[in-house]
Design a protein around this motif. Structure first.
Motif, PDB file in Angstrom:
ATOM      1  N   MET A 163       0.862  -1.176   0.000  1.00 40.02           N
ATOM      2  CA  MET A 163       0.000   0.000   0.000  1.00 40.02           C
ATOM      3  C   MET A 163       0.897   1.223   0.000  1.00 40.02           C
ATOM      4  SD  MET A 163      -2.805  -0.996   2.924  1.00 40.02           S
ATOM      5  CE  MET A 163      -3.713  -2.533   2.886  1.00 40.02           C
TER       6      MET A 163
ATOM      7  N   SER B 176       1.332   3.673   7.817  1.00 44.12           N
ATOM      8  CA  SER B 176       0.922   2.481   8.554  1.00 44.12           C
ATOM      9  C   SER B 176      -0.240   1.828   7.814  1.00 44.12           C
ATOM     10  CB  SER B 176       0.521   2.833   9.993  1.00 44.12           C
ATOM     11  OG  SER B 176      -0.547   3.753  10.001  1.00 44.12           O
ATOM     12  N   ARG B 177      -0.486   0.562   8.109  1.00 37.94           N
ATOM     13  CA  ARG B 177      -1.558  -0.150   7.430  1.00 37.94           C
ATOM     14  C   ARG B 177      -2.318  -1.031   8.403  1.00 37.94           C
ATOM     15  NH1 ARG B 177       1.008  -4.231   3.099  1.00 37.94           N
ATOM     16  NH2 ARG B 177      -1.076  -5.175   3.180  1.00 37.94           N
TER      17      ARG B 177
ATOM     18  N   ASN C  40      -4.250  -4.397   7.842  1.00 35.20           N
ATOM     19  CA  ASN C  40      -4.530  -5.418   6.837  1.00 35.20           C
ATOM     20  C   ASN C  40      -5.968  -5.922   6.910  1.00 35.20           C
ATOM     21  OD1 ASN C  40      -1.887  -5.376   5.825  1.00 35.20           O
ATOM     22  ND2 ASN C  40      -1.212  -6.773   7.434  1.00 35.20           N
TER      23      ASN C  40
ATOM     24  N   ASN D 260      -8.099  -3.406   5.224  1.00 35.00           N
ATOM     25  CA  ASN D 260      -7.633  -2.856   3.933  1.00 35.00           C
ATOM     26  C   ASN D 260      -7.537  -1.331   4.006  1.00 35.00           C
ATOM     27  OD1 ASN D 260      -9.066  -5.189   1.491  1.00 35.00           O
ATOM     28  ND2 ASN D 260      -7.057  -5.106   2.422  1.00 35.00           N
TER      29      ASN D 260
ATOM     30  N   VAL E 203      -4.859   2.098   4.788  1.00 30.26           N
ATOM     31  CA  VAL E 203      -3.510   2.631   4.892  1.00 30.26           C
ATOM     32  C   VAL E 203      -3.608   4.087   5.315  1.00 30.26           C
ATOM     33  CG1 VAL E 203      -3.405   3.211   2.425  1.00 30.26           C
ATOM     34  CG2 VAL E 203      -1.282   2.942   3.732  1.00 30.26           C
TER      35      VAL E 203
ATOM     36  N   CYS F 149      -3.681   7.499  -2.741  1.00 29.79           N
ATOM     37  CA  CYS F 149      -3.295   6.223  -2.154  1.00 29.79           C
ATOM     38  C   CYS F 149      -3.404   5.131  -3.214  1.00 29.79           C
ATOM     39  CB  CYS F 149      -4.185   5.871  -0.956  1.00 29.79           C
ATOM     40  SG  CYS F 149      -5.951   5.761  -1.320  1.00 29.79           S
TER      41      CYS F 149
ATOM     42  N   MET G  76      -3.141   0.551  -3.702  1.00 33.97           N
ATOM     43  CA  MET G  76      -2.976  -0.802  -3.159  1.00 33.97           C
ATOM     44  C   MET G  76      -2.647  -1.733  -4.320  1.00 33.97           C
ATOM     45  SD  MET G  76      -5.996  -1.086  -0.295  1.00 33.97           S
ATOM     46  CE  MET G  76      -6.219   0.231   0.926  1.00 33.97           C
TER      47      MET G  76
END
Length: 116
Positions: free
Chosen positions: A33, A70-71, A73, A76, A78, A95, A97
């Motif tokens: 991401m 930061s993400r 998961n 989904n 970021v 952004c 992905m």
């Protein structure tokens, strides 16, 4: 699956903003991401990206030490925490992905304006 970016705005130099990006649906196999930005008259450039492993972050030299990516998961999502903003950070931020099956998704862009 569109990505929704939020958190942009107008801030004075030295201030902070936090950008967030979430997928409107489930995306399987996301391996990376990231955030990019494009200032008027300039090409889109990488700001930061994050992979799946530990210490898998990568930053543009111009934002190192000021921005943190930061993400989440499971969601989904970021995020990009931007501190110590400078007028030269003014741009539209996008952004993205990337999946392990070769698909790249982009958000619609959010404007960040830093006044001096």
């Amino acid at each position: 699956v569109p990505l929704q970016a939020s958190g942009g705005g107008l801030v004075q130099a030295g201030g902070s903003l936090r950008l967030a990006c979430a997928a409107s649906g489930t995306i399987f196999g996301v391996i990376a991401m990231g955030w990019y930005r494009q200032a008027p008259g300039k090409e889109r450039e990488l700001v930061a990206n994050i992979g799946t492993g530990v210490d898998s972050t990568n930053y543009a030299d111009s934002v190192k030490g000021r921005f943190t990516i930061s993400r989440d998961n499971a969601k989904n999502m970021v995020s990009l925490q931007m501190n110590g903003l400078k007028p030269e950070d003014t741009a539209v931020y996008y952004c993205n992905m990337i999946t392990n099956w070769g698909q790249t998704y982009w958000g619609q862009g959010t404007q960040v304006t830093v006044s001096s």
